[in-house]
Design a protein around this motif. Structure first.
Motif, PDB file in Angstrom:
ATOM      1  N   GLY A  74       0.812  -1.219   0.000  1.00 26.74           N
ATOM      2  CA  GLY A  74       0.000   0.000   0.000  1.00 26.74           C
ATOM      3  C   GLY A  74       0.840   1.261   0.000  1.00 26.74           C
ATOM      4  N   LEU A  75       1.899   1.284   0.818  1.00 25.71           N
ATOM      5  CA  LEU A  75       2.760   2.461   0.881  1.00 25.71           C
ATOM      6  C   LEU A  75       3.550   2.645  -0.415  1.00 25.71           C
ATOM      7  N   THR A  76       3.973   1.529  -1.005  1.00 26.62           N
ATOM      8  CA  THR A  76       4.667   1.607  -2.297  1.00 26.62           C
ATOM      9  C   THR A  76       3.743   2.209  -3.347  1.00 26.62           C
ATOM     10  N   GLY A  77       2.488   1.795  -3.330  1.00 28.61           N
ATOM     11  CA  GLY A  77       1.507   2.330  -4.265  1.00 28.61           C
ATOM     12  C   GLY A  77       1.274   3.814  -4.096  1.00 28.61           C
ATOM     13  N   LEU A  78       1.518   4.322  -2.896  1.00 27.53           N
ATOM     14  CA  LEU A  78       1.378   5.764  -2.641  1.00 27.53           C
ATOM     15  C   LEU A  78       2.661   6.527  -2.964  1.00 27.53           C
ATOM     16  N   GLY A  79       3.695   5.802  -3.384  1.00 30.26           N
ATOM     17  CA  GLY A  79       4.940   6.455  -3.783  1.00 30.26           C
ATOM     18  C   GLY A  79       5.994   6.551  -2.702  1.00 30.26           C
ATOM     19  N   ALA A  80       5.813   5.868  -1.575  1.00 29.54           N
ATOM     20  CA  ALA A  80       6.801   5.924  -0.501  1.00 29.54           C
ATOM     21  C   ALA A  80       8.050   5.150  -0.893  1.00 29.54           C
TER      22      ALA A  80
END
Length: 190
Positions: free
Chosen positions: A97-103
């Motif tokens: 989820g965080l990767t999908g938000l660009g983190a």
């Protein structure tokens, strides 16, 4: 998730206000780069006198970091539905989820790292001196596991455990509002 959806809409903030308490429910950062960034964001909301901090889920990590940074301004902690750290399935889902938000991987590691609570070393937890109450999720779920409450209670042997309930804004929370308000009011009054 914002403060209105988590605390106000389910009736928690209003219920505490009806009991005569002043409630401050600031929003956490939407996309923090670290737990310290969250503390920096929330610290200005702390009044000039000691307060009880009621935190839920991942907000428990922020509350503990606030208490570590400002021990003279946090009179008591109530850690409700503490989010479970270190569970491979939960961390994997959160990582995606965080990767999908660009983190970045560095930010994700910083947000997921921790021992019993994300962003907090157990060696830091044991230094807390204020009274602490822990409220489990009942029933437990993958994100709010019983083992987290048990670990907190072992690390903080003077803490007390409040009766558990589902966390808001779950649809099954509503019937538990009065019980939760009673538990929080009792913890505040100690």
């Amino acid at each position: 998730m914002d403060a209105d959806r988590f605390w106000a809409a389910p009736g928690i903030s209003g219920g505490l206000e009806r009991e005569g308490f002043t409630v401050l429910a600031p929003n956490r950062l939407r996309r923090p780069s670290s737990w310290d960034a969250e503390v920096e964001h929330l610290a200005p909301a702390l009044p000039g006198h000691p307060v009880l901090v009621v935190a839920g889920s991942n907000g428990c990590s922020v509350a503990v970091r606030l208490a570590l940074a400002f021990p003279d301004r946090i009179e008591r902690l109530l850690l409700a539905w503490p989010a479970t750290a270190g569970d491979p399935a939960v961390d994997s889902r959160t990582h995606i989820g965080l990767t999908g938000l660009g983190a970045s991987d560095q930010i994700i590691r910083a947000l997921l790292d921790g021992h019993t609570l994300r962003g907090v070393a157990d060696a830091e937890l044991v230094t807390l001196k204020m009274p602490i109450s822990v409220l489990p999720s009942a029933p437990e779920n993958p994100f709010h596991q019983r083992q987290t409450v048990d670990a907190l209670r072992r690390l903080l042997p003077d803490s007390d455990e409040l009766p558990g309930c589902p966390e808001p804004p779950r649809p099954d929370f509503g019937p538990h509002l009065d019980q939760l308000l009673g538990s929080v009011t009792k913890a505040i009054s100690r």
